[in-house]
Structure formats: structure tokens, C-alpha cells
Scaffold this motif. Structure first.
Motif, PDB file in Angstrom:
ATOM      1  N   LEU A 153       0.818  -1.214   0.000  1.00 58.31           N
ATOM      2  CA  LEU A 153       0.000   0.000   0.000  1.00 58.31           C
ATOM      3  C   LEU A 153       0.853   1.267   0.000  1.00 58.31           C
ATOM      4  O   LEU A 153       0.335   2.366  -0.060  1.00 58.31           O
ATOM      5  N   LYS A 154       2.181   1.089   0.122  1.00 55.53           N
ATOM      6  CA  LYS A 154       3.072   2.244  -0.058  1.00 55.53           C
ATOM      7  C   LYS A 154       3.378   2.445  -1.531  1.00 55.53           C
ATOM      8  O   LYS A 154       4.111   3.354  -1.896  1.00 55.53           O
ATOM      9  N   GLY A 155       2.856   1.550  -2.372  1.00 56.84           N
ATOM     10  CA  GLY A 155       3.092   1.680  -3.798  1.00 56.84           C
ATOM     11  C   GLY A 155       4.393   1.055  -4.250  1.00 56.84           C
ATOM     12  O   GLY A 155       4.867   1.318  -5.352  1.00 56.84           O
ATOM     13  N   LEU A 156       4.995   0.203  -3.420  1.00 56.71           N
ATOM     14  CA  LEU A 156       6.235  -0.468  -3.814  1.00 56.71           C
ATOM     15  C   LEU A 156       5.919  -1.553  -4.845  1.00 56.71           C
ATOM     16  O   LEU A 156       4.849  -2.158  -4.807  1.00 56.71           O
ATOM     17  N   ARG A 174       0.150   2.208  -8.412  1.00 54.50           N
ATOM     18  CA  ARG A 174       1.268   2.236  -7.456  1.00 54.50           C
ATOM     19  C   ARG A 174       1.657   3.664  -7.110  1.00 54.50           C
ATOM     20  O   ARG A 174       2.079   3.940  -5.993  1.00 54.50           O
ATOM     21  N   ARG A 181      -1.029   4.737  -4.533  1.00 59.84           N
ATOM     22  CA  ARG A 181      -0.817   4.148  -3.210  1.00 59.84           C
ATOM     23  C   ARG A 181       0.460   4.705  -2.598  1.00 59.84           C
ATOM     24  O   ARG A 181       1.503   4.695  -3.231  1.00 59.84           O
ATOM     25  N   GLY A 182       0.338   5.150  -1.381  1.00 61.00           N
ATOM     26  CA  GLY A 182       1.536   5.642  -0.706  1.00 61.00           C
ATOM     27  C   GLY A 182       1.887   7.063  -1.111  1.00 61.00           C
ATOM     28  O   GLY A 182       2.748   7.686  -0.522  1.00 61.00           O
ATOM     29  N   VAL A 214       8.725   4.860   7.990  1.00 59.03           N
ATOM     30  CA  VAL A 214       7.844   6.024   7.923  1.00 59.03           C
ATOM     31  C   VAL A 214       8.139   6.848   6.663  1.00 59.03           C
ATOM     32  O   VAL A 214       7.242   7.370   6.019  1.00 59.03           O
ATOM     33  N   GLU A 244       9.654   5.708   3.869  1.00 58.33           N
ATOM     34  CA  GLU A 244       9.848   4.913   2.653  1.00 58.33           C
ATOM     35  C   GLU A 244       8.930   5.337   1.504  1.00 58.33           C
ATOM     36  O   GLU A 244       9.381   5.566   0.379  1.00 58.33           O
ATOM     37  N   ALA A 245       7.612   5.459   1.808  1.00 63.29           N
ATOM     38  CA  ALA A 245       6.665   5.778   0.743  1.00 63.29           C
ATOM     39  C   ALA A 245       6.979   7.130   0.108  1.00 63.29           C
ATOM     40  O   ALA A 245       6.991   7.272  -1.119  1.00 63.29           O
ATOM     41  N   VAL A 282      10.120   6.642  -2.084  1.00 61.75           N
ATOM     42  CA  VAL A 282       9.864   5.804  -3.274  1.00 61.75           C
ATOM     43  C   VAL A 282       8.979   6.539  -4.270  1.00 61.75           C
ATOM     44  O   VAL A 282       9.170   6.460  -5.486  1.00 61.75           O
ATOM     45  N   GLN A 283       7.997   7.292  -3.743  1.00 62.79           N
ATOM     46  CA  GLN A 283       7.082   7.994  -4.634  1.00 62.79           C
ATOM     47  C   GLN A 283       7.698   9.291  -5.169  1.00 62.79           C
ATOM     48  O   GLN A 283       7.045  10.021  -5.926  1.00 62.79           O
ATOM     49  N   LEU A 302       3.477   7.633   9.421  1.00 64.69           N
ATOM     50  CA  LEU A 302       3.822   6.942   8.170  1.00 64.69           C
ATOM     51  C   LEU A 302       2.834   7.323   7.065  1.00 64.69           C
ATOM     52  O   LEU A 302       3.210   7.573   5.919  1.00 64.69           O
TER      53      LEU A 302
END
Lengths: 318, 545
Positions: free
Chosen positions: A221-224, B91, B94-95, B119, B121-122, B125-126, B173
Motif C-alpha cells: 500500500l506504499k506503492g512499492l 502504485r 498508493r503511498g 515512515v 519509505e513511501a 519511493v514515490q 507513516l
């Protein structure tokens, strides 16, 4: 002292105790084996007097407890005694052969461990689809076929038909690394096929087990993407079971290569052991047993220690 | 409609089920739900388990848990239908645009990584922030959410902070990537009531300060009333009622909503102590093997025949340990227990069959307390055989009587636990304990895993059975509403000690000690603005901080 360090120290102490127990078992086991070394040296036609003399000379008549402690004490100092059959120092004879066995095991491990983990990850990524099924089928088939048969099959195909590598894996100190690697290519391939399945299946199972966890959903759900989820969040939590099965297989690569060494006439520990078992050379059998036990216990000890250290609850207590 | 952030139209969600003895088939679990959510607003989704509220929340991220699939409808987020987007676009959503806070932060944090790494990471990554910026923002959020030592708490591992703190870390997070929408899925349900208030306040303020919109999912209407602008009541995948928080709480239209809003219907008059207690616990001090701390200090309580003693406290207060001591699973270090006029052996091995029969237990998780491969008849029949040697027709007759007492018909005799609902399972466990004809039943959080209306039914049943069978209950719970409903005497436990003990009316009437006051005032009330009132009047910090 942190809980992790305490556990590690406990585990190492236990390992040493276990090795001691093994040494007793090995010694007792070789004591009760049937057969008589004097008889096998002198042959069927030997006179009783000659046999008695030889037994006296070899020290076979001393009380077993005394002989055990002498043997253990010497072994701790690196002296494994002399071979009964040829009178040469066992430590010296084993030295080069153990090196050869470790050389074979090392290269088999260097290829099989990363390959197994990669295939396990691949199987997880394509779970229940054709790559997963293909990997499972091939590795299972390769572990199910007896290793000597795979050995002869590969020998026939690769060495005899294609003539890529030699069929006999004799190596000596004068050869260069490249020549040595070429010589052991087929046995390494056979060993890899034998140990691959366990490690790959455990990697797959351990990671799939972790993939059920709620924190994997968080990661998704973090989009990984799938690869990031597996590599960053699943793998670090699956290390302990994977390391355990990897170490068991590494131990097998050292201890269980007897058949392969005989098939490829490779000058390693296994062949040395087989030769001397048939000659009833008890000190050599004891020495090999002790070394195999030490390798086995040592590798499993490493697995335990890695498991302990990979647990953040033990590494970073509250 | 430019400020509409989320627009859901006729959302249908399905799943494949694998019932025992039948072919797998598809069922629909959400049947066409529609709602709008404007930027910066909070919509509460409320309903009992199986209502589809979490499923709808996750659909806002185009995610289906397990075998759940979105089968129809539209979910518009920031002007595009995310159900028609490719996996790559989803994707990014999300996040980034939509984030998620789960019920159990303890399970949702990766145990092998530091909190800070998870906390931020998202956001990293995004591509919303660089590492440095993300970490600064995380520290800012830690401070805003009232976490202790916000500059360094990120360097800890999840197991090194408390449950309430971890739940706030999970909120950080979710807020770190500056999302437009946060889905809160029962974020305070797993917490103690006194901790719940702090987390609730932190979440409410964070929503207000960051201007983020939220879907707030819970089964607790009193909680959702504190944080929402609008509320949607769901039942079995259908919308029951959808309106402003004021309308739902103060003027509900549908019967189902009215049932949810109304307070517990059980009335129970406190009974006066009779002459001799059936259970007398005297000066019990106990600790677990291999530890150096007492978890119970000098605990003394009495329970009279045919009455209910409620032992209430938060997690870690020692209430379940007390049950283990009474049942003989944990022999105490000091003190003694009298039961039915005789002294009980501290150790389970030293107890007679009669001791075991007269002291029964019912557990929180009914489904793991039964053998899944035995039928209801076998489960209830076992104590009849074991204690009374009943066989054949006699046993069957008694089982049917017991089934009738728990308001289940004879058709349940041959069913397996997996074929029963949560409430029915708990009823079977009650029948099994009654089969032994006990003098005392220890009820350990027996209604905590059940939906409110089902729990109500179980409590009513227990009270009725008490009148018929004259059995005493030692009722362990963290839920004060349950305590008020059924108890005669109450013992409030705090950090292994009995903080307050006496008749129900006496314990629940002021003046209170500080802890009892905190505990009682922390129970969410079904009125707007309650949260702010309580926070303003608190005298002590909750233990979970």
C-alpha cells in the motif's frame, strides 16, 4: 551483556560440548567395529604370535579410556596420530585432502547458494505460474535422482560426447586455478544440482510465509513494486530459516561428497576415508570422523548465530 | 464540484469463497455503495464485522485483500477513475495520494527495520521528498502526534515502543508523503481506552493541521462521532444510512442505526453479598517463572454464590494473571485461595476432579477454544462423560437441554465449529462449561471479540443462566460498559494491584481515585465534542504513553 551476546556465547559453548560428545561417540563406535587391523595388515596367513606382537606395537591392547584421552589430547594439539597401514602422519595426509574437499565444496557453494536463493525469489515472484512450477519440477527431479547417476550422466554427455571438461577430476598443486576449475567443473555441477532443491524450496517457503504478514500489505500500500516488497520487507525477515538450510547443505557439501569423490576419483577427504575404512585403519577413520563432525557442528553453529543476530528483538532489547 | 476529492459510484466488490463441502463460488460482499468526500473532510464508515467497511476503504486504493476483487462501479480520486488505471498508475496513487493506517500497527510495521526507514519509505519511493527532507518531515510529525523524544524515536525498532506509540507512528507513516486522503482502518480498536483517547486526539489534530481528507473506518459509533464530518452506516455490504455526523447521532432515521446509537439495553440490579463467599482470594502475590517482577501484588477479592465479580483493567494490569492463579495454572508466591468452603491447592496437579469440575472457564477466542474436528454434540458431551460418566440416550438428552439453554436448536448437534457464527461459537463454549455444573465460571474477555449487538445477546444469556443455574461469574474485561451491565461487585486493577474494590454502585460513584477517574472518563460517549471535554479534564497520563 545483551541477550543476543548471551545467547551466542551459550550456543558456542553448547557446540563445543556437542563436539566433545561426538568425539566420544566416534571413538566408542570405532572400538566396537568388528575386524582386526593386525589381521588386515598381515593377511590371513599370519601366525598368532605375529598378530599379538603387532597389536602390542600398535597399542590396541591399552584400556580404551586411556587411549581415548591420549587421542583427544593429541588431536587438540593438531596431532591426529599415524595411519596404521602406511605409518604416515594422518595430519599431513589429511591436510592437502581437506584442502581439496573444501576447494570443491567452496565452488559448489559459490554457485549453488546464490542460484538457489535467486530461483527461490523467482518462484515467489511468479507463484503458482509456470516459472514457479518449472523451477520446482526441475529442482525436485534433480534431488530425486541419485547423485552418482547424475554424475555418470553428466560425465557421459559433457566429458565423453561434448568433450568440454575432463571426466576424471584429478588435481594437484602444480595446476593453475583455471586448470583446477576445469577439472572440477562436472562434480561441481552435480553437487549444485543435488543441494539446489532444498535451499530453493526453503527460500520460497520462508518468503511466502513472510508474505502473509500484515507489514507486506503495508509495503504494497506504499506503492512499492513486487521486487521492492520482496527484497526490502520479506527477505530480511526470512533470513533465519534460509541460513539454516543453507548451512545444512554446505555441511553436506563437505561431509557428504564421498560418493562424488569416488565417482570422479577426486583426491579429497571422502576418498581417503573410504580407502581406509576398507583397510580397517581405525586412527584415520577416527580423524576423518572428528573433522566431519567439527565441520558439521561449526556450520550449524554459524547458522544459529546468524539467526540470533538477525532477530532485532534480541539485537536491540527494549 | 471541483473540491470533490473522492467520488465513489455504485461500487461492487466480490470474493471467492471456499465453504466446507461445497464447490468454491463467487459472492458479492459490497452491493453498490456510493459516496463523495471533499478535500479536507472526514467520512466515517461504520458497521459490524462483515459490513464491508474495510473492503470499501481499501477499494479507495484499488486494493483487494486476499481473494477480494472489485467487480463494478467507479472510484474517482483526484479526477480520474482509479479502477481503470494501470498497475503503474495505481502504485503511484498508493503511498502517494492515498495512504493507509491499519488496525494493528504492531503487525503492520516490519519488525526488522527501524521506524524512521519505514515512515519515510513511501515518500521517498514515490519521489515526493528526498531522504533528508522526508526525515525532517517525519520528525515534525512525530512531534505533532505527541510522541516522546520525536528527534530520536525513529531510530528505534517497532518492538521498542509501546502499542499506542506505534499506532501514532503508523499515522506519521501515512501522513509523511503529504497525501490527499488517508484511510484509517480501526486505528484505535486494539488500544486500551485510556490510550485510545490520546491517539484519537493526535489523529484528529493531525487531520486538522495537515488539511488531509480521511475515511475513518470503525465499529464504534462513539469514536467515529468524535472525528467525522459525515457518517455512512453499512450493513452486509449495503448502505443503511448516510448523513452528517449530527444527523446520524442525534436524529437517526433507520432502526439499525437507532440500535447502534442506543446505549446497552441490559439492566442488572446489584445483589447484596450473602453470608459465605464461594471464592475467596487472599493476599495473592504472583510472578511468572524466570522473571524478577511480581505481576500481582497482594490481591484480595471475594465472590459470592450466584453473583458476578467484574475484574476490570487495561492490558498489563494483571487481570488475566489473576485468572491463571485461580485456575491453578500459575501457583502464586504468596497468599491462598478458598473455594466452596475448602482451601484450593495452589498447583493444578494438587486439585481434585471435584475442584476442576466446579471451576470452569470461558475464553475470549471461542473458535480456538474448540476442537475444529469435533461436532457441537461431542464438544458439549465431553464434560458430561468426563465428570458424570453419562452415556448414550442420557447424555444426548442432557446435551439437548443445554443447547436449549443457550438458545440453539437440536439441529446444531452435528455441526462443526467452522459452520457457526462468532456469537454461536461463544454460546457453545458457555454450554460446555455449564455441562460440568460448576459453582464458578471464569469469563475471560468473553465478549471482546464480538460485535456490540451480538455481545449484548451473550451478556443477556449469561445473566439468565446465572438465575437458573445459580452459578457465580468472575468476569474479566477491559470494557466498562460490560462491567456496568452485569456486575454485582467490581475490582479495578492497575499495575498488578486492586485499585478500587466494592459493590457496583459504590465503585462507580464518586469520589474516585485518579486512575478509576481516568478509566471511567475514557469510555467514549455518544455525543459530539466529548473528546475535547475529556482531554480538558484529565488528571493523569494514561499508562500506554
Amino acid at each position: 551483556m545483551g541477550p543476543a551476546l548471551k545467547l551466542v556465547v551459550q550456543r558456542v559453548a553448547l557446540g563445543l560440548l556437542l563436539l566433545l560428545a561426538c568425539s566420544v561417540l566416534i571413538f566408542a563406535g570405532t572400538m566396537i567395529l568388528p575386524g582386526d587391523v593386525a589381521q588386515s595388515i598381515l593377511g590371513q596367513s599370519a601366525t598368532p604370535e605375529a598378530l599379538a606382537n603387532l597389536r602390542e606395537e600398535l597399542g590396541v591392547n591399552d584400556p580404551p579410556v586411556q587411549r581415548y584421552f591420549e587421542w583427544l589430547f593429541n588431536a587438540l594439539q593438531g596431532d591426529l596420530g599415524t595411519a596404521l597401514t602406511n605409518g604416515r602422519s594422518i595430519t599431513e595426509s589429511i591436510g592437502s585432502r581437506l584442502g581439496n574437499t573444501l576447494f570443491l565444496a567452496f565452488w559448489a557453494a559459490v554457485i549453488s547458494v546464490p542460484l538457489a536463493i535467486f530461483l527461490g525469489l523467482l518462484a515467489v515472484r511468479y507463484k503458482d505460474r509456470w516459472p514457479d512450477k518449472l523451477i520446482s519440477a526441475v529442482t525436485l527431479a534433480s534431488i530425486s535422482i541419485p547423485e552418482f547417476l547424475i554424475g555418470y550422466l553428466l560425465m557421459y554427455l559433457v566429458a565423453v560426447k561434448l568433450r568440454w571438461f575432463p571426466s576424471v577430476s584429478m588435481i594437484n598443486d602444480t595446476m593453475s586455478l583455471g586448470e583446477k576449475l576445469s577439472a572440477i567443473a562436472i562434480p561441481v555441477a552435480v553437487l549444485t544440482l543435488v543441494v539446489l532443491a532444498h535451499m530453493m524450496r526453503m527460500t520460497r517457503a520462508a518468503i511466502l510465509n513472510v508474505m502473509q504478514s500484515a507489514y507486506i500489505e503495508t509495503a504494497e500500500l506504499k506503492g512499492l513494486n513486487m521486487f521492492q516488497v520482496i527484497a526490502r520487507h520479506a527477505f530480511p525477515n526470512a533470513i533465519a530459516p534460509i541460513v539454516n538450510v543453507v548451512m545444512l547443505n554446505l555441511a553436506y557439501l563437505v561431509v557428504g561428497v564421498v560418493v562424488i569423490e569416488v565417482v570422479f576419483t577426486y583426491p579429497g577427504m571422502g576418498q581417503y576415508l573410504v580407502d581406509h575404512v576398507s583397510k580397517r585403519d581405525v586412527p584415520v577413520v577416527q580423524a576423518c570422523g572428528l573433522i566431519f563432525a567439527a565441520v558439521y557442528i561449526g556450520l550449524n553453529l554459524i547458522a544459529d548465530v546468524v539467526s540470533i543476530l538477525s532477530n532485532p528483538r534480541l539485537r536491540h532489547p527494549k | 464540484m471541483s473540491d470533490t476529492l473522492v467520488k465513489v459510484r455504485d461500487l461492487k466488490i466480490g470474493a471467492t469463497v471456499y465453504p466446507p463441502g461445497e464447490k468454491p463460488h463467487d459472492i458479492e460482499i459490497v452491493h453498490g455503495v456510493s459516496f463523495d468526500l471533499a478535500a479536507g473532510k472526514v467520512l466515517g464508515l461504520i458497521g459490524e464485522s462483515g459490513a464491508g467497511k474495510s473492503t470499501i476503504g481499501l477499494a479507495a486504493m484499488a486494493y483487494g485483500r486476499g481473494g477480494v476483487r472489485i467487480t463494478g462501479g467507479e472510484v474517482w480520486v483526484n479526477g480520474r477513475d482509479i479502477l481503470k488505471s494501470g498497475l503503474g498508475d495505481v502504485r503511484k496513487l498508493r503511498g502517494g495520494e492515498v495512504t493507509y493506517v491499519s488496525q494493528s500497527a504492531a503487525a503492520s510495521f516490519n519488525p526488522a527495520k527501524k521506524i524512521m526507514e519505514q515512515v519515510t519509505e513511501a515518500a521517498i519511493v514515490q519521489g515526493k521528498f528526498g531522504r533528508k527532507e522526508a526525515e525532517d518531515r517525519a520528525r515534525e510529525l512525530f512531534a505533532k502526534l505527541g510522541l516522546p523524544d520525536p528527534d530520536n524515536i525513529g531510530e528505534r525498532y517497532p518492538h521498542q515502543v509501546s502499542g499506542g506509540q506505534l499506532q501514532r507512528c503508523m499515522t506519521a507513516l501515512a501522513l509523511c508523503p503529504e497525501p490527499d486522503l488517508v484511510v484509517f482502518d480501526e486505528p484505535t480498536t486494539a488500544l486500551d481506552v485510556t490510550t485510545q483517547i490520546d491517539v484519537l486526539k493526535a489523529i484528529k489534530e493531525a487531520i486538522k493541521d495537515t488539511g488531509v481528507a480521511a475515511l475513518y473506518i470503525t465499529h464504534d459509533l462513539a469514536v467515529v462521532a468524535q472525528v467525522s464530518d459525515d457518517i455512512m452506516v453499512l450493513r452486509m455490504g449495503d448502505t443503511v444510512e448516510y448523513g452528517s455526523v449530527d444527523q446520524i447521532i442525534n436524529n437517526p432515521q433507520e432502526d439499525y442505526t437507532k440500535a447502534l446509537v442506543s446505549v446497552r439495553s441490559i439492566e442488572h440490579e446489584e445483589k447484596a453479598p450473602t453470608a459465605e463467599p464461594v471464592l475467596s482470594v487472599k493476599n495473592i502475590t504472583a510472578r511468572y517463572k524466570g522473571t524478577k517482577f511480581d505481576v500481582l501484588h497482594d490481591v484480595s477479592v471475594d465472590l459470592y454464590p450466584g453473583q458476578t465479580l467484574a475484574v476490570v483493567g487495561e492490558s498489563g494490569s494483571g487481570k488475566s494473571t489473576l485468572a491463571r492463579v485461580i485456575t491453578g495454572l500459575l501457583p502464586p508466591r504468596e497468599g491462598e485461595i478458598s473455594f466452596a468452603g475448602r482451601k484450593l491447592s495452589p498447583d493444578l496437579d494438587g486439585r481434585s476432579l471435584e475442584d476442576l469440575r466446579e471451576l470452569q472457564m470461558i475464553y475470549q477466542m471461542a473458535d480456538v477454544a474448540m476442537n475444529p474436528r469435533q461436532t457441537v454434540g461431542t464438544i458439549i458431551g465431553r464434560p458430561l462423560e468426563f465428570y458424570f460418566g453419562m452415556r448414550g440416550a442420557e447424555k444426548r438428552k442432557r446435551i439437548l437441554e443445554l443447547l436449549e439453554e443457550i438458545e440453539l436448536g437440536p439441529e446444531f448437534l452435528d455441526r462443526y465449529p467452522a459452520e457457526l457464527s462468532g456469537g454461536q461459537k461463544q454460546r457453545v463454549c458457555i454450554a460446555r462449561s455449564l455441562a460440568a455444573k460448576p459453582k464458578l465460571i471464569i469469563c475471560d474477555e468473553v465478549t471482546s471479540a464480538l460485535d456490540p449487538l451480538v455481545a449484548d445477546g451473550i451478556l443477556k444469556l449469561l445473566l439468565d443462566l446465572q438465575k437458573i443455574e445459580d452459578v457465580a461469574y468472575l468476569f474479566i474485561t477491559h470494557d466498562l460498559a460490560t462491567v456496568k451491565a452485569i456486575s454485582d461487585n467490581i475490582a479495578v486493577m492497575y499495575q498488578g494491584k486492586v485499585q478500587r474494590y466494592g459493590g457496583k454502585t459504590e465503585v462507580l460513584t464518586p469520589p474516585f481515585d485518579d486512575y478509576t477517574d481516568l478509566l471511567l472518563s475514557s469510555v467514549p460517549e455518544m455525543k459530539l465534542g466529548w473528546l475535547e471535554e475529556v482531554i480538558a479534564h484529565r488528571k493523569m497520563e494514561s499508562a500506554g504513553n
